[in-house]
Design an enzyme around this catalytic site. Structure first.
Site, PDB file in Angstrom:
ATOM      1  N   SER A  41      44.319   4.993 -40.633  1.00 43.32           N
ATOM      2  CA  SER A  41      43.106   4.252 -40.986  1.00 43.32           C
ATOM      3  C   SER A  41      42.131   5.160 -41.718  1.00 43.32           C
ATOM      4  CB  SER A  41      42.458   3.764 -39.690  1.00 43.32           C
ATOM      5  OG  SER A  41      41.136   3.375 -39.912  1.00 43.32           O
ATOM      6  N   THR A  48      39.333   5.356 -41.018  1.00 48.96           N
ATOM      7  CA  THR A  48      38.404   5.833 -39.992  1.00 48.96           C
ATOM      8  C   THR A  48      38.523   7.356 -39.816  1.00 48.96           C
ATOM      9  OG1 THR A  48      37.571   5.358 -37.776  1.00 48.96           O
ATOM     10  CG2 THR A  48      39.927   5.496 -37.982  1.00 48.96           C
ATOM     11  N   ILE A  83      48.929  -7.446 -39.497  1.00 47.10           N
ATOM     12  CA  ILE A  83      49.551  -6.739 -40.624  1.00 47.10           C
ATOM     13  C   ILE A  83      51.070  -6.760 -40.471  1.00 47.10           C
ATOM     14  CG2 ILE A  83      49.585  -4.590 -41.955  1.00 47.10           C
ATOM     15  CD1 ILE A  83      46.830  -3.957 -40.665  1.00 47.10           C
ATOM     16  N   TYR A 128      39.533   5.202 -30.255  1.00 47.11           N
ATOM     17  CA  TYR A 128      40.432   4.571 -31.217  1.00 47.11           C
ATOM     18  C   TYR A 128      40.664   5.502 -32.409  1.00 47.11           C
ATOM     19  CZ  TYR A 128      41.779   2.036 -35.353  1.00 47.11           C
ATOM     20  OH  TYR A 128      42.405   1.695 -36.523  1.00 47.11           O
ATOM     21  N   ASN A 145      48.524  -8.492 -28.087  1.00 49.63           N
ATOM     22  CA  ASN A 145      47.423  -8.939 -28.950  1.00 49.63           C
ATOM     23  C   ASN A 145      47.988  -9.765 -30.102  1.00 49.63           C
ATOM     24  OD1 ASN A 145      44.815  -9.203 -29.892  1.00 49.63           O
ATOM     25  ND2 ASN A 145      44.831  -7.255 -30.988  1.00 49.63           N
ATOM     26  N   LYS A 199      44.204   7.671 -33.906  1.00 56.46           N
ATOM     27  CA  LYS A 199      44.791   7.684 -35.258  1.00 56.46           C
ATOM     28  C   LYS A 199      44.916   9.124 -35.762  1.00 56.46           C
ATOM     29  CE  LYS A 199      45.664   3.458 -35.502  1.00 56.46           C
ATOM     30  NZ  LYS A 199      47.062   3.027 -35.464  1.00 56.46           N
ATOM     31  N   THR A 258      25.797 -12.515 -38.182  1.00 55.43           N
ATOM     32  CA  THR A 258      24.741 -11.507 -38.250  1.00 55.43           C
ATOM     33  C   THR A 258      25.189 -10.385 -39.174  1.00 55.43           C
ATOM     34  OG1 THR A 258      24.157 -12.007 -35.969  1.00 55.43           O
ATOM     35  CG2 THR A 258      23.278  -9.962 -36.877  1.00 55.43           C
TER      36      THR A 258
HETATM   37  N1  UDP Z   1      29.743  -6.665 -40.140  1.00 56.34           N
HETATM   38  C1  UDP Z   1      28.644  -7.501 -40.088  1.00 56.34           C
HETATM   39  N2  UDP Z   1      28.646  -8.508 -39.173  1.00 56.34           N
HETATM   40  C2  UDP Z   1      29.686  -8.741 -38.316  1.00 56.34           C
HETATM   41  C3  UDP Z   1      30.817  -7.884 -38.401  1.00 56.34           C
HETATM   42  C4  UDP Z   1      30.805  -6.842 -39.316  1.00 56.34           C
HETATM   43  O1  UDP Z   1      27.679  -7.331 -40.834  1.00 56.34           O
HETATM   44  O2  UDP Z   1      29.628  -9.671 -37.500  1.00 56.34           O
HETATM   45  C5  UDP Z   1      29.759  -5.573 -41.132  1.00 56.34           C
HETATM   46  C6  UDP Z   1      29.929  -4.193 -40.532  1.00 56.34           C
HETATM   47  O3  UDP Z   1      28.675  -3.650 -40.197  1.00 56.34           O
HETATM   48  C7  UDP Z   1      30.614  -3.447 -41.681  1.00 56.34           C
HETATM   49  C8  UDP Z   1      31.439  -4.510 -42.368  1.00 56.34           C
HETATM   50  O4  UDP Z   1      30.883  -5.763 -41.971  1.00 56.34           O
HETATM   51  O5  UDP Z   1      29.646  -2.999 -42.591  1.00 56.34           O
HETATM   52  C9  UDP Z   1      32.906  -4.475 -41.983  1.00 56.34           C
HETATM   53  O6  UDP Z   1      32.986  -4.468 -40.577  1.00 56.34           O
HETATM   54  P1  UDP Z   1      34.362  -4.646 -39.818  1.00 56.34           P
HETATM   55  O7  UDP Z   1      34.087  -4.605 -38.345  1.00 56.34           O
HETATM   56  O8  UDP Z   1      35.079  -5.849 -40.342  1.00 56.34           O
HETATM   57  O9  UDP Z   1      35.209  -3.379 -40.290  1.00 56.34           O
HETATM   58  P2  UDP Z   1      34.931  -1.790 -40.101  1.00 56.34           P
HETATM   59  O10 UDP Z   1      33.640  -1.597 -39.437  1.00 56.34           O
HETATM   60  O11 UDP Z   1      36.075  -1.341 -39.306  1.00 56.34           O
HETATM   61  O12 UDP Z   1      34.923  -1.245 -41.476  1.00 56.34           O
END
Ligand code: UDP
Length: 336
Positions: free
Chosen positions: A126, A128, A14, A151, A37, A155, A215
């Site tokens: 976030s 989150t 970002i 994490y 990173n 935040k 997946t």
């Molecule tokens: N996700 C998924 N397969 C992956 C990675 C993520 O199905 O290999 C899904 C995850 O369960 C979530 C969405 O994609 O519903 C976004 O996940 P990400 O990790 O990108 O962001 P965050 O969880 O922080 O919203």
């Protein structure tokens, strides 16, 4: 004279896009990054886009003397503070590393800002902080939930620390939803280390043949197609939100010293919708299978964007297909 803006973590995903957006808006970005990173190649990408190499200082934001010297020498107008770790799983394994970097780094930065009379900061928060949201779409006033990981806790603590320092410090706190995509030029983008945790880099690496199959984490959630819903936002839109926030600080047009904004599009997409959208944007198939749920995943979250549109005057412009096409073009460039 251009206003100088310090961008901590300015070579990250970002941060690098924000450096470009700051330049385009007439600011002079100054980058601090410890490359923990990120990679120096991001600086080359930035140079290609803005026509010169911006000032770059390689040190950790916990390094108070280096920070003090840089601020005293460059006399910036504001700081955008990105420098932080962001992997939920890693934070569970190494909580102290997260508290040291994300919380300790912010405290050090604020101490030095206070000493040097620098008062304005944009903070990377976030969505989150809302946990599984109490209402959807999520408003800035929606209650925050106890953090589910170190994490997330960093935040929330960051927001509290900035709020507590409001007597002298002006904060634009931006709660990001899911930033994805890359600069349309494919000169800068996300550089995940190792196996990506996030959906989009995993997806693009799968299509590029680096991973076998994506997946999908669970299809038995209470959503239209059973997969989780997120508010994906183009990283260039997100970068432009930072420019709006910096202008608000510099113009002193804020109403409160601590202000918080949701930075999302206001639209939610399921994981399967993302896959379909990628396929129609690029004409390429995404090999994928349905797997079990991922621990700790929020089921659905997307932003209410009325406040940010009305108050900050910013609105996301780029749609999901554009985000995914730009993410793919970046992956193609990386794979060359
Ligand atoms: N996700 C998924 N397969 C992956 C990675 C993520 O199905 O290999 C899904 C995850 O369960 C979530 C969405 O994609 O519903 C976004 O996940 P990400 O990790 O990108 O962001 P965050 O969880 O922080 O919203």
């Amino acid at each position: 004279m251009k206003s100088k803006i310090i961008v901590t973590g300015g070579l990250g995903f970002i941060g690098s896009h924000t450096v470009v957006a700051l330049h385009e808006a007439g600011f002079e970005p100054i980058i601090i990054d410890n490359l923990s990173n990120s990679q120096l190649s991001a600086l080359d990408g930035i140079e290609k886009l803005i026509g010169y190499k911006p000032q770059f200082a390689q040190f950790d934001v916990n390094d108070a003397p280096a920070l003090r010297q840089l601020i005293e020498e460059s006399k910036p107008h504001a700081v955008i503070h990105f420098a932080a770790f962001k992997a939920v799983g890693e934070s569970v394994e190494k909580p102290l590393m997260y508290y040291r970097n994300n919380v300790g780094g912010l405290v050090t930065l604020l101490e030095v800002m206070k000493e040097t009379g620098l008062t304005d900061i944009v903070f990377s928060s976030s969505c989150t902080v809302y946990g599984e949201p109490a209402e959807i779409p999520v408003k800035e006033s929606t209650i925050t939930k106890p953090a589910e990981s170190p994490y997330g806790a960093t935040k929330q603590m960051g927001e509290v620390i900035l709020k507590d320092n409001a007597p002298w410090c002006n904060t634009q706190c931006l709660r990001y939803f899911n930033p994805i995509g890359a600069h349309p030029s494919a000169e800068i983008g996300e550089l995940p280390l190792g196996v990506p945790n996030n959906l989009i880099p995993y997806l693009t690496q799968t299509v590029a043949g680096i991973r076998e199959s994506l997946t999908v984490f669970g299809n038995d959630y209470d959503t239209p197609d059973g997969t989780c819903i997120r508010d994906y936002i183009h990283v260039v839109d997100l970068a432009e939100a930072h420019v709006s926030a910096v202008k608000r600080l510099i113009d002193k047009s804020y109403q409160n010293a601590f202000e918080v904004f949701n930075i999302g599009t206001g639209n939610g997409s399921t994981v399967l919708e993302v896959i379909n959208s990628f396929e129609s944007a690029t004409g390429l198939k995404v090999p994928h299978t349905i797997g079990g749920r991922r621990a700790g995943d929020v089921v659905k979250v997307w932003a209410e964007t009325t406040k940010v549109e009305n108050v900050l005057g910013w609105k996301a412009k780029r749609n999901l297909e554009t985000m995914l096409r730009d993410a793919w073009n970046w992956q193609v460039k990386l794979s060359k």
